[in-house]
Design a protein around this motif. Structure first.
Motif, PDB file in Angstrom:
ATOM      1  N   GLY A 105      32.120 -47.877   8.416  1.00  0.00           N
ATOM      2  CA  GLY A 105      31.127 -46.280   8.998  1.00  0.00           C
ATOM      3  C   GLY A 105      32.675 -45.023   8.942  1.00  0.00           C
ATOM      4  O   GLY A 105      33.044 -45.142   8.320  1.00  0.00           O
ATOM      5  N   PHE A 106      31.749 -44.159   8.911  1.00  0.00           N
ATOM      6  CA  PHE A 106      32.162 -43.025   9.002  1.00  0.00           C
ATOM      7  C   PHE A 106      31.683 -41.363   9.756  1.00  0.00           C
ATOM      8  O   PHE A 106      30.535 -41.463  10.325  1.00  0.00           O
ATOM      9  CB  PHE A 106      32.199 -42.484   7.676  1.00  0.00           C
ATOM     10  CG  PHE A 106      31.378 -41.602   7.304  1.00  0.00           C
ATOM     11  CD1 PHE A 106      30.630 -40.514   6.970  1.00  0.00           C
ATOM     12  CD2 PHE A 106      29.974 -42.537   6.879  1.00  0.00           C
ATOM     13  CE1 PHE A 106      30.066 -40.106   6.924  1.00  0.00           C
ATOM     14  CE2 PHE A 106      28.921 -41.891   6.264  1.00  0.00           C
ATOM     15  CZ  PHE A 106      29.128 -40.454   5.625  1.00  0.00           C
ATOM     16  N   TYR A 107      32.516 -40.774   9.726  1.00  0.00           N
ATOM     17  CA  TYR A 107      31.964 -39.087  10.479  1.00  0.00           C
ATOM     18  C   TYR A 107      33.185 -38.054   9.691  1.00  0.00           C
ATOM     19  O   TYR A 107      33.908 -38.510   9.039  1.00  0.00           O
ATOM     20  CB  TYR A 107      32.646 -39.432  12.025  1.00  0.00           C
ATOM     21  CG  TYR A 107      34.417 -39.287  12.287  1.00  0.00           C
ATOM     22  CD1 TYR A 107      34.951 -37.634  12.778  1.00  0.00           C
ATOM     23  CD2 TYR A 107      34.228 -40.662  13.238  1.00  0.00           C
ATOM     24  CE1 TYR A 107      36.350 -38.139  13.353  1.00  0.00           C
ATOM     25  CE2 TYR A 107      35.788 -40.465  13.746  1.00  0.00           C
ATOM     26  CZ  TYR A 107      36.448 -39.108  13.241  1.00  0.00           C
ATOM     27  OH  TYR A 107      37.606 -39.288  14.325  1.00  0.00           O
ATOM     28  N   THR A 108      32.436 -36.637   9.907  1.00  0.00           N
ATOM     29  CA  THR A 108      32.853 -35.719   9.821  1.00  0.00           C
ATOM     30  C   THR A 108      32.802 -34.528  10.607  1.00  0.00           C
ATOM     31  O   THR A 108      32.661 -34.675  11.079  1.00  0.00           O
ATOM     32  CB  THR A 108      31.577 -35.175   8.421  1.00  0.00           C
ATOM     33  OG1 THR A 108      31.601 -34.952   8.013  1.00  0.00           O
ATOM     34  CG2 THR A 108      32.077 -36.529   6.921  1.00  0.00           C
ATOM     35  N   LEU A 109      33.610 -33.671  10.752  1.00  0.00           N
ATOM     36  CA  LEU A 109      34.316 -32.567  11.173  1.00  0.00           C
ATOM     37  C   LEU A 109      34.819 -31.344  10.411  1.00  0.00           C
ATOM     38  O   LEU A 109      34.968 -31.345   9.589  1.00  0.00           O
ATOM     39  CB  LEU A 109      35.431 -32.860  11.901  1.00  0.00           C
ATOM     40  CG  LEU A 109      35.739 -34.356  12.962  1.00  0.00           C
ATOM     41  CD1 LEU A 109      36.889 -33.702  13.693  1.00  0.00           C
ATOM     42  CD2 LEU A 109      33.770 -34.308  13.665  1.00  0.00           C
ATOM     43  N   GLY A 110      33.845 -30.511  10.708  1.00  0.00           N
ATOM     44  CA  GLY A 110      33.967 -28.919   9.891  1.00  0.00           C
ATOM     45  C   GLY A 110      33.918 -27.631  10.980  1.00  0.00           C
ATOM     46  O   GLY A 110      33.678 -28.176  12.316  1.00  0.00           O
ATOM     47  N   ALA A 111      34.855 -26.981  11.037  1.00  0.00           N
ATOM     48  CA  ALA A 111      34.395 -25.667  11.952  1.00  0.00           C
ATOM     49  C   ALA A 111      32.934 -24.809  11.662  1.00  0.00           C
ATOM     50  O   ALA A 111      32.616 -24.834  10.687  1.00  0.00           O
ATOM     51  CB  ALA A 111      35.197 -24.721  11.472  1.00  0.00           C
TER      52      ALA A 111
ATOM     53  N   PRO B 210      33.595 -20.286  18.688  1.00  0.00           N
ATOM     54  CA  PRO B 210      34.102 -21.132  18.127  1.00  0.00           C
ATOM     55  C   PRO B 210      34.142 -23.181  18.671  1.00  0.00           C
ATOM     56  O   PRO B 210      34.076 -22.913  19.830  1.00  0.00           O
ATOM     57  CB  PRO B 210      35.813 -21.423  17.883  1.00  0.00           C
ATOM     58  CG  PRO B 210      35.861 -20.210  19.591  1.00  0.00           C
ATOM     59  CD  PRO B 210      35.065 -19.655  20.118  1.00  0.00           C
ATOM     60  N   VAL B 211      33.289 -23.554  18.156  1.00  0.00           N
ATOM     61  CA  VAL B 211      33.333 -25.118  18.152  1.00  0.00           C
ATOM     62  C   VAL B 211      33.929 -26.129  16.579  1.00  0.00           C
ATOM     63  O   VAL B 211      34.259 -25.560  15.750  1.00  0.00           O
ATOM     64  CB  VAL B 211      31.908 -25.470  18.508  1.00  0.00           C
ATOM     65  CG1 VAL B 211      30.677 -24.693  19.971  1.00  0.00           C
ATOM     66  CG2 VAL B 211      30.697 -25.267  17.283  1.00  0.00           C
ATOM     67  N   ILE B 212      33.928 -27.387  16.818  1.00  0.00           N
ATOM     68  CA  ILE B 212      33.533 -28.102  15.558  1.00  0.00           C
ATOM     69  C   ILE B 212      31.836 -28.905  16.007  1.00  0.00           C
ATOM     70  O   ILE B 212      31.766 -29.433  16.756  1.00  0.00           O
ATOM     71  CB  ILE B 212      35.352 -29.122  16.639  1.00  0.00           C
ATOM     72  CG1 ILE B 212      36.541 -28.475  16.895  1.00  0.00           C
ATOM     73  CG2 ILE B 212      35.170 -30.536  15.190  1.00  0.00           C
ATOM     74  CD1 ILE B 212      36.768 -29.124  17.511  1.00  0.00           C
ATOM     75  N   TYR B 213      32.217 -29.367  14.473  1.00  0.00           N
ATOM     76  CA  TYR B 213      30.770 -29.561  14.373  1.00  0.00           C
ATOM     77  C   TYR B 213      31.363 -30.966  13.173  1.00  0.00           C
ATOM     78  O   TYR B 213      31.749 -31.313  12.751  1.00  0.00           O
ATOM     79  CB  TYR B 213      30.006 -28.618  12.748  1.00  0.00           C
ATOM     80  CG  TYR B 213      29.167 -28.984  12.915  1.00  0.00           C
ATOM     81  CD1 TYR B 213      28.020 -29.009  13.650  1.00  0.00           C
ATOM     82  CD2 TYR B 213      28.934 -29.170  11.512  1.00  0.00           C
ATOM     83  CE1 TYR B 213      26.556 -29.446  12.793  1.00  0.00           C
ATOM     84  CE2 TYR B 213      27.445 -29.499  10.651  1.00  0.00           C
ATOM     85  CZ  TYR B 213      26.245 -29.865  12.039  1.00  0.00           C
ATOM     86  OH  TYR B 213      25.472 -29.714  11.308  1.00  0.00           O
TER      87      TYR B 213
END
Length: 181
Positions: free
Chosen positions: A66-72, A93-96
């Motif tokens: 499994g995996f996840y990704t984060l971005g601005a 501002p949030v983390i996506y």
């Protein structure tokens, strides 16, 4: 032969993506665009600074479970809670979380929850360094939409009420901090 027990199962590891260490070739979560993203686009998006990714594996096996990704991301203040609207700024501002996916044979075994909780913990650290009011994600719309929606709702996510994206949900960073500390 006896069934494998939790004590027999290899330890789960969630680590930052390393192209040389993580075998993506056999990964399938059952949603083609996400499978394709992991196998074909992830490396370029990381290289271009678009996302960072964390990969779940078991023991010494390099296969991606499994995996996840984060971005601005920035969200229009008028879409969120009243305190966002009263902040006097147009964007918050949030983390996506761009993607969370679990290999089909691992679904329903708690890995998705482990990945999202790991992402939330990581987001707390990021928010302490740069400021972020919430974590945002888009619930994928397909035949499993209701199951996914309920999964995120149980983890504390709520609709952002974005008229242009009804599948977008968020959880305030204050709620994450209160729950995970």
């Amino acid at each position: 032969m006896p069934a494998e027990t939790a004590a027999d199962a290899p330890a789960l590891t969630i680590a930052k993506f390393d192209k040389a260490l993580h075998d993506r070739s056999a990964f399938s979560c059952g949603f083609g665009p996400i499978d394709n993203f992991l196998k074909s686009s992830l490396s370029d998006q990381i290289k271009n600074g678009m996302v960072a990714a964390w990969i779940a594996t078991a023991g010494d096996d390099p296969a991606v479970l499994g995996f996840y990704t984060l971005g601005a991301m920035a969200i229009r203040a008028d879409l969120g809670p009243k305190k966002w609207q009263s902040a006097g700024v147009p964007d918050i501002p949030v983390i996506y979380i761009r993607a969370v996916a679990v290999r089909e044979d691992m679904q329903g075994k708690g890995l998705g929850t482990a990945l999202v909780v790991d992402a939330m913990r990581r987001c707390l650290g990021i928010a302490d360094q740069m400021g972020a009011a919430a974590i945002v994600l888009d619930v994928l719309k397909d035949e499993h939409f209701e199951r996914r929606w309920n999964f995120y709702e149980e983890l504390g996510f709520q609709p952002l009420d974005d008229p242009e994206n009804k599948q977008r949900v968020f959880i305030p960073m204050a709620n994450v901090r209160a729950t995970l500390g």
